[in-house]
Design a protein around this motif. Structure first.
Motif, PDB file in Angstrom:
ATOM      1  N   GLU A 208       0.842  -1.209   0.000  1.00 33.51           N
ATOM      2  CA  GLU A 208       0.000   0.000   0.000  1.00 33.51           C
ATOM      3  C   GLU A 208       0.870   1.249   0.000  1.00 33.51           C
ATOM      4  OE1 GLU A 208      -3.860  -1.856   2.433  1.00 33.51           O
ATOM      5  OE2 GLU A 208      -2.319  -0.689   3.495  1.00 33.51           O
ATOM      6  N   ARG A 209       1.966   1.217   0.717  1.00 33.37           N
ATOM      7  CA  ARG A 209       2.881   2.376   0.734  1.00 33.37           C
ATOM      8  C   ARG A 209       3.495   2.582  -0.646  1.00 33.37           C
ATOM      9  NH1 ARG A 209       6.131   4.603   5.080  1.00 33.37           N
ATOM     10  NH2 ARG A 209       7.028   6.528   4.228  1.00 33.37           N
ATOM     11  N   LEU A 210       3.828   1.485  -1.312  1.00 31.96           N
ATOM     12  CA  LEU A 210       4.380   1.574  -2.665  1.00 31.96           C
ATOM     13  C   LEU A 210       3.339   2.149  -3.636  1.00 31.96           C
ATOM     14  CD1 LEU A 210       6.660   0.915  -4.697  1.00 31.96           C
ATOM     15  CD2 LEU A 210       5.719  -1.404  -4.865  1.00 31.96           C
ATOM     16  N   LEU A 211       2.101   1.686  -3.537  1.00 32.54           N
ATOM     17  CA  LEU A 211       1.036   2.194  -4.407  1.00 32.54           C
ATOM     18  C   LEU A 211       0.777   3.675  -4.152  1.00 32.54           C
ATOM     19  CD1 LEU A 211      -1.475  -0.785  -4.122  1.00 32.54           C
ATOM     20  CD2 LEU A 211      -0.151  -0.145  -6.160  1.00 32.54           C
ATOM     21  N   ALA A 212       0.965   4.120  -2.922  1.00 30.21           N
ATOM     22  CA  ALA A 212       0.724   5.522  -2.574  1.00 30.21           C
ATOM     23  C   ALA A 212       1.723   6.462  -3.240  1.00 30.21           C
ATOM     24  CB  ALA A 212       0.772   5.702  -1.063  1.00 30.21           C
ATOM     25  N   THR A 213       2.823   5.928  -3.771  1.00 31.78           N
ATOM     26  CA  THR A 213       3.789   6.777  -4.484  1.00 31.78           C
ATOM     27  C   THR A 213       3.375   7.011  -5.936  1.00 31.78           C
ATOM     28  OG1 THR A 213       5.178   4.896  -5.178  1.00 31.78           O
ATOM     29  CG2 THR A 213       5.656   5.898  -3.025  1.00 31.78           C
ATOM     30  N   GLY A 214       2.212   6.483  -6.334  1.00 30.85           N
ATOM     31  CA  GLY A 214       1.690   6.714  -7.674  1.00 30.85           C
ATOM     32  C   GLY A 214       1.978   5.606  -8.661  1.00 30.85           C
ATOM     33  N   ARG A 215       2.494   4.471  -8.223  1.00 30.10           N
ATOM     34  CA  ARG A 215       2.781   3.347  -9.132  1.00 30.10           C
ATOM     35  C   ARG A 215       1.472   2.697  -9.563  1.00 30.10           C
ATOM     36  NH1 ARG A 215       8.296   4.667  -9.499  1.00 30.10           N
ATOM     37  NH2 ARG A 215       8.847   5.390  -7.405  1.00 30.10           N
ATOM     38  N   THR A 216       1.397   2.331 -10.829  1.00 33.88           N
ATOM     39  CA  THR A 216       0.152   1.749 -11.351  1.00 33.88           C
ATOM     40  C   THR A 216       0.322   0.337 -11.908  1.00 33.88           C
ATOM     41  OG1 THR A 216       0.555   2.777 -13.517  1.00 33.88           O
ATOM     42  CG2 THR A 216      -0.792   4.013 -11.931  1.00 33.88           C
ATOM     43  N   ARG A 217       1.545  -0.023 -12.332  1.00 29.94           N
ATOM     44  CA  ARG A 217       1.803  -1.384 -12.834  1.00 29.94           C
ATOM     45  C   ARG A 217       2.828  -2.017 -11.897  1.00 29.94           C
ATOM     46  NH1 ARG A 217      -1.330  -4.247 -15.285  1.00 29.94           N
ATOM     47  NH2 ARG A 217       0.122  -5.252 -16.737  1.00 29.94           N
ATOM     48  N   VAL A 218       2.305  -2.698 -10.892  1.00 26.59           N
ATOM     49  CA  VAL A 218       3.157  -3.226  -9.820  1.00 26.59           C
ATOM     50  C   VAL A 218       3.165  -4.754  -9.874  1.00 26.59           C
ATOM     51  CG1 VAL A 218       3.522  -3.343  -7.326  1.00 26.59           C
ATOM     52  CG2 VAL A 218       2.646  -1.234  -8.368  1.00 26.59           C
ATOM     53  N   GLY A 219       4.352  -5.316  -9.895  1.00 27.51           N
ATOM     54  CA  GLY A 219       4.508  -6.770  -9.904  1.00 27.51           C
ATOM     55  C   GLY A 219       5.198  -7.260  -8.640  1.00 27.51           C
ATOM     56  N   MET A 220       5.254  -8.578  -8.515  1.00 32.28           N
ATOM     57  CA  MET A 220       5.896  -9.185  -7.350  1.00 32.28           C
ATOM     58  C   MET A 220       6.780 -10.350  -7.758  1.00 32.28           C
ATOM     59  SD  MET A 220       4.228 -10.868  -3.887  1.00 32.28           S
ATOM     60  CE  MET A 220       5.312 -11.557  -2.628  1.00 32.28           C
ATOM     61  N   ILE A 221       7.961 -10.429  -7.138  1.00 34.25           N
ATOM     62  CA  ILE A 221       8.782 -11.632  -7.227  1.00 34.25           C
ATOM     63  C   ILE A 221       8.483 -12.405  -5.954  1.00 34.25           C
ATOM     64  CG2 ILE A 221      11.085 -12.586  -7.525  1.00 34.25           C
ATOM     65  CD1 ILE A 221      11.958  -9.855  -8.607  1.00 34.25           C
ATOM     66  N   PRO A 273       7.162  -4.656 -19.831  1.00 28.61           N
ATOM     67  CA  PRO A 273       8.258  -3.681 -19.901  1.00 28.61           C
ATOM     68  C   PRO A 273       7.920  -2.351 -19.226  1.00 28.61           C
ATOM     69  CG  PRO A 273       7.923  -4.747 -22.026  1.00 28.61           C
ATOM     70  CD  PRO A 273       6.770  -5.139 -21.166  1.00 28.61           C
ATOM     71  N   ALA A 274       6.614  -2.028 -19.124  1.00 29.39           N
ATOM     72  CA  ALA A 274       6.206  -0.748 -18.525  1.00 29.39           C
ATOM     73  C   ALA A 274       6.044  -0.838 -17.010  1.00 29.39           C
ATOM     74  CB  ALA A 274       4.900  -0.275 -19.169  1.00 29.39           C
ATOM     75  N   LEU A 275       6.509  -1.884 -16.422  1.00 31.57           N
ATOM     76  CA  LEU A 275       6.406  -2.059 -14.975  1.00 31.57           C
ATOM     77  C   LEU A 275       6.994  -0.852 -14.242  1.00 31.57           C
ATOM     78  CD1 LEU A 275       5.546  -4.711 -13.292  1.00 31.57           C
ATOM     79  CD2 LEU A 275       7.996  -4.955 -12.902  1.00 31.57           C
ATOM     80  N   ASP A 276       6.283  -0.334 -13.232  1.00 32.01           N
ATOM     81  CA  ASP A 276       6.837   0.812 -12.499  1.00 32.01           C
ATOM     82  C   ASP A 276       6.915   0.584 -10.985  1.00 32.01           C
ATOM     83  OD1 ASP A 276       4.189   0.995 -11.763  1.00 32.01           O
ATOM     84  OD2 ASP A 276       3.864   3.003 -12.567  1.00 32.01           O
ATOM     85  N   GLY A 277       6.599  -0.627 -10.531  1.00 27.10           N
ATOM     86  CA  GLY A 277       6.717  -0.951  -9.112  1.00 27.10           C
ATOM     87  C   GLY A 277       6.934  -2.440  -8.911  1.00 27.10           C
ATOM     88  N   VAL A 278       7.765  -2.796  -7.930  1.00 25.86           N
ATOM     89  CA  VAL A 278       8.061  -4.210  -7.661  1.00 25.86           C
ATOM     90  C   VAL A 278       8.142  -4.442  -6.156  1.00 25.86           C
ATOM     91  CG1 VAL A 278       9.694  -6.116  -7.950  1.00 25.86           C
ATOM     92  CG2 VAL A 278       9.368  -4.458  -9.803  1.00 25.86           C
ATOM     93  N   PHE A 279       7.441  -5.467  -5.704  1.00 26.19           N
ATOM     94  CA  PHE A 279       7.595  -5.971  -4.335  1.00 26.19           C
ATOM     95  C   PHE A 279       8.347  -7.288  -4.425  1.00 26.19           C
ATOM     96  CE2 PHE A 279       5.267  -8.371  -0.724  1.00 26.19           C
ATOM     97  CZ  PHE A 279       6.326  -8.155   0.151  1.00 26.19           C
ATOM     98  N   ALA A 280       9.540  -7.325  -3.863  1.00 25.85           N
ATOM     99  CA  ALA A 280      10.331  -8.550  -3.815  1.00 25.85           C
ATOM    100  C   ALA A 280      10.143  -9.193  -2.440  1.00 25.85           C
ATOM    101  CB  ALA A 280      11.809  -8.254  -4.057  1.00 25.85           C
TER     102      ALA A 280
END
Length: 365
Positions: A208-221, A273-280
Motif C-alpha cells: 500500500e505504501r508503494l502504491l501511494a507513491t503513484g505506481r500503477t503497474r506493480v509486480g511481485m517476485i 516492460p512498462a512495470l513501475d513498481g516491484v515488491f520482492a
C-alpha cells in the motif's frame, strides 16, 4: 597418556595410585595430577551427609545454614559438578537442536537465519544449554536428523523454514519433543507452539505504501510459496492491490535468494516492460532485482519503485538502500528458545507469538 603405576598394591582397571597429598601419580611421566574433588569431599568439609549435598546440587530444599556450609565447602575443595553424569541420571542432554530446513548455500548467505540462530543461542547459553545445529538439505538429511531427534540426543528443538507436509513436523509431534517453530506452516500440529510475524499484514502495508507513491503497474517476485512466509507475503500483496491485482505480474521463484531475484526480475520485465513498481519477497531477492533493473537501464526509484522484506544487511548494501519490512530476527530466535526451555521445564507456553514487523521506508521507492 597416564597409565597405572606398577606398585605393590593391586589396582582395578581405570584406577591410579595416589600420593599422600591426594594427587594421582602418572607412572609414565612421573607428574602428579590433582584428584577431582567429589561429593564425598564436599560432605566431609561441610560436616553434612552426601544426600544433603546432592539436594543442594539438584535444587532441593535444605536449611540456610546447611546451604551456606555446602557452598563454602564446594569453594574450598574445588568441586565441579559432573554435568554429564547428572544429565544421564535425569535422562537429559542439556542440548537443544536448531533445525534449518534450507539448502546449504542459502543457510550461509541468509542473514535472517544467522540472526535467529544467534538470538536463540544467547538464551540457551544463559540457561546452560548447548545449541546443536542440524541442517536439512536432502531426504538423507531428513532421515538422519529424524533418527537423531528420536534417539534423545536433544531435549528440544527450534525449527526454521518448515514447509507444508514436512516429515520432520510429523515426527516431532509423534515423539512429543518440546519444540517451537519459527513461522507457522499451514499443517502445523496445533500442540506445537510457534514464533513469527504477521507476514500478510506487513506485506499488505508495504505494498500500500508503494502504491501511494503513484505506481500503477506493480509486480511481485514471490519466493518460497511452499512455506507460510512466502504464501502469506503473496496474499498480503494481493490484498493491497485488490481489483488491480494481475496474476501475470507475479513471478514465482523457489528461494529467498539473490540469484533468483535476478531471474525473477528478468521474467517480470519480459512480461511487462512498462512495470513501475516491484515488491520482492525478501531483501536478497530485491537486491538481485535491482541489479537486473540497472542492466535494463531502469532507474530506481525514478522509473521503478522497489521494496523488499526483512530489513536485513542486504537492505543497506544496495544503492539506493531498500524500503523494506523490519523482521526482528534476533528477537524471534530469543522467543523461540525461551518457549522450548519452558516446555522442557514443564511450564505452560503461548501457542503462538507474533512480533511487530513495521515498514522501514528508504530511498528505493
Amino acid at each position: 597418556m597416564c597409565e597405572r603405576a606398577h606398585t605393590g598394591t593391586a589396582l582395578s582397571a581405570g584406577q591410579y595410585p595416589t600420593s599422600p597429598e591426594g594427587l594421582t601419580v602418572c607412572a609414565v611421566t612421573g607428574t602428579r595430577k590433582p584428584r577431582r574433588a567429589t561429593v564425598h569431599d564436599v560432605a566431609a568439609a561441610a560436616g553434612v551427609s552426601r544426600g544433603t549435598v546432592n539436594r543442594v546440587l539438584n535444587g532441593g530444599y535444605v536449611s540456610t545454614d546447611a546451604r551456606a556450609a555446602i557452598e563454602a565447602a564446594i569453594a574450598e575443595v574445588g568441586y565441579v559438578p559432573n554435568r554429564a553424569a547428572s544429565n544421564l541420571a535425569r535422562q537429559r542432554s542439556q542440548a537443544v537442536g536448531f533445525l534449518a530446513l534450507e539448502p546449504h548455500s542459502l543457510l550461509l548467505e541468509d542473514p535472517n537465519i544467522g540472526a535467529i540462530m544467534l538470538g536463540a543461542n544467547a538464551v540457551l547459553s544463559l540457561a546452560d544449554h548447548q545449541m546443536v545445529s542440524l541442517v536439512i538439505d536432502s531426504d538423507r538429511d531428513m532421515q538422519r536428523v529424524g533418527r537423531y531427534l528420536s534417539g534423545g540426543f536433544v531435549d528440544g528443538a527450534i525449527i526454521v523454514s518448515a514447509r507444508s507436509h514436512d516429515p520432520i513436523t510429523r515426527l516431532i509431534a509423534e515423539i512429543k519433543l518440546p519444540a517451537t517453530f519459527v513461522g507457522h506452516p499451514p499443517d502445523l500440529d496445533r500442540s506445537i507452539p510457534f514464533v513469527g510475524i504477521d507476514n500478510i499484514g506487513s506485506s499488505r502495508a508495504i505494498t500500500e505504501r508503494l502504491l501511494a507513491t503513484g505506481r500503477t503497474r506493480v509486480g511481485m517476485i514471490a519466493a518460497a510459496l511452499d512455506r507460510d512466509s512466502g504464501a502469506d507475503r503473496l496474499a498480503g500483496f494481493q490484498q493491497a492491490l485488490g481489483d488491480l491485482f494481475d496474476p501475470t505480474l507475479v513471478v514465482d521463484v523457489p528461494l529467498y535468494d539473490y540469484a533468483y531475484g535476478v531471474k525473477g526480475m528478468r521474467a517480470l520485465l519480459d512480461r511487462e516492460p512498462a512495470l513501475d513498481g516491484v515488491f520482492a519477497a525478501s531483501d536478497a531477492v530485491a537486491a538481485g532485482a535491482l541489479e537486473t533493473l540497472r542492466e535494463a537501464g531502469r532507474r530506481v526509484p525514478e522509473d521503478v519503485g522497489l521494496v523488499g522484506f526483512d530489513d536485513s544487511s542486504w537492505a543497506l548494501r544496495t544503492q539506493p538502500p531498500l524500503s523494506t519490512v523490519h523482521q526482528p530476527a534476533r528477537d524471534i530466535g530469543r522467543n523461540a528458545a525461551e518457549s522450548v526451555l519452558r516446555q522442557i521445564a514443564g511450564d505452560p507456553v503461548e501457542s503462538g507469538v507474533l512480533l511487530d514487523s513495521p515498514v522501514v521506508w528508504r530511498q528505493s521507492a
